[in-house]
Design an enzyme around this catalytic site. Structure first.
Site, PDB file in Angstrom:
ATOM      1  CD  GLU A 127      -2.626  -1.249   2.604  1.00  0.00           C
ATOM      2  OE1 GLU A 127      -2.633  -0.243   3.333  1.00  0.00           O
ATOM      3  OE2 GLU A 127      -3.245  -2.278   2.880  1.00  0.00           O
TER       4      GLU A 127
ATOM      5  CD  GLU B   7      -3.869  -5.635   4.960  1.00  0.00           C
ATOM      6  OE1 GLU B   7      -4.682  -4.696   5.169  1.00  0.00           O
ATOM      7  OE2 GLU B   7      -2.680  -5.572   5.274  1.00  0.00           O
TER       8      GLU B   7
END
Length: 344
Positions: A154, A269
């Protein structure tokens, strides 16, 4: 959603406009035909891997957390998602035990942020080569099995686009390439490398977004980390988040299909937040995932982020009995049970 220092995206988004895609039932396997297997890049030939980051922020050890989560959901995990940073060596002895469990082997998805003290440009220029080489030696000595590895997942909200910052999108790509190529040069050939995006439309709309990608030669899988906030109603809307203010953004799964047609997609995730005014939301969401997952054949791994204390809410899957039952049904679905985890 990452550990406290591993900042993650739990961004808001509009619902998806994905259209139902007809899904054919799996054909019966002829007698004598090979069973479902995993490729050298850990792509399951049938269905998708089921995994999780278990009981995050609870203080439980990785073994306690995984065994606890597996017991709670009444099903085993194919993939264990763990987080490391800085000079930590991985996998740890506990992670190796879980991977090599003779009764139920597991794949490791290792999430590594190499440094919080050096810029991406400095890492790309060799500032952490000694650290990378030490890790390579540890991997060669202790863990020859194939495993998933993602680097500084990320990255979008860490980008500093200003000239000379050392943290531009191009700097990220250079860092990623340098670390992977250095590990390979030092003999690490068993890392299946994953590029992990946030899965948030606001970041994808940035002018520098495409510059983050480090190149096909150093990326085996692409991944997203979407969360079901108050703008997401079902699994379709999770993996294809859109926003009215970004009309040109098609949604992450659609973008990945077009941008990386030959690469498997991982939902590295995903989590569903509590809705105090709608206690049945988690149950309905997990039911939607069961109904809709087969519309996304490029998704080959689905890893849940299980935490009662996540930064933006409770993502534990069993916060109420209905959610628990629906999640267990999802975890036990044959789609996630068709390809066995390769034994060490």
């Amino acid at each position: 959603m990452a550990m406290v220092v591993l900042v993650a995206a739990c961004s808001t988004a509009e619902g998806s406009d994905v259209l139902p895609v007809p899904v054919q039932a799996p054909l019966a396997r002829p007698a004598g035909a090979p069973a479902c297997t995993a490729t050298t890049r850990l792509i399951p030939s049938c269905g998708a891997w089921w995994g999780m980051a278990p009981e995050v922020f609870t203080g439980a050890s990785v073994e306690q957390a995984l065994h606890g989560a597996e017991s709670r959901m009444g099903a085993p995990a194919d993939v264990l998602h763990v987080y490391h940073r800085g000079s930590e060596l991985f996998p740890t002895a506990a992670e190796i035990r879980l991977a090599r469990d003779p009764a139920r082997p597991r794949l490791l998805m290792i999430n590594w942020k190499p440094s919080f003290d050096h810029t991406w440009a400095e890492i790309a220029e060799g500032a952490l080569d000694a650290r990378i080489d030490r890790l390579a030696g540890h991997l060669r000595r202790t863990f020859p099995e194939r495993f998933f590895l993602t680097l500084h997942h990320e990255p979008e909200n860490d980008v500093d686009a200003s000239s000379g910052s050392g943290m531009t999108a191009a700097d990220y790509a250079a860092m990623f390439r340098h670390v992977v190529l250095r590990l390979r040069e030092k003999g690490v050939r068993n890392a299946v490398v994953v590029m992990t995006y946030m899965g948030a439309p606001n970041w994808a709309a940035k002018s520098w977004f495409e510059e983050l990608y480090p190149g096909d030669d150093v990326v085996d899988w692409v991944a997203m980390d979407p969360y079901a906030d108050d703008r997401v109603q079902d699994f379709d809307g999770l993996v294809n988040k859109t926003r009215k203010e970004y009309p040109d953004w098609p949604g992450f799964y659609r973008w990945m299909q077009a941008r990386f047609p030959g690469k498997p997609v991982m939902v590295a995730e995903w989590g569903v937040f509590e809705r105090p005014r709608d206690r049945s939301f988690k149950r309905r969401f997990f039911e939607s995932a069961l109904k809709q997952i087969k519309r996304y054949p490029q998704i080959k791994a689905l890893l849940y982020f299980d935490s009662p204390q996540a930064p933006r809410g409770d993502t534990s899957f069993d916060s109420d009995p209905g959610a628990d039952r629906a999640f267990t049904e999802l975890a036990r679905d044959p789609y996630f049970r068709s390809t066995p985890v390769p034994r060490p």
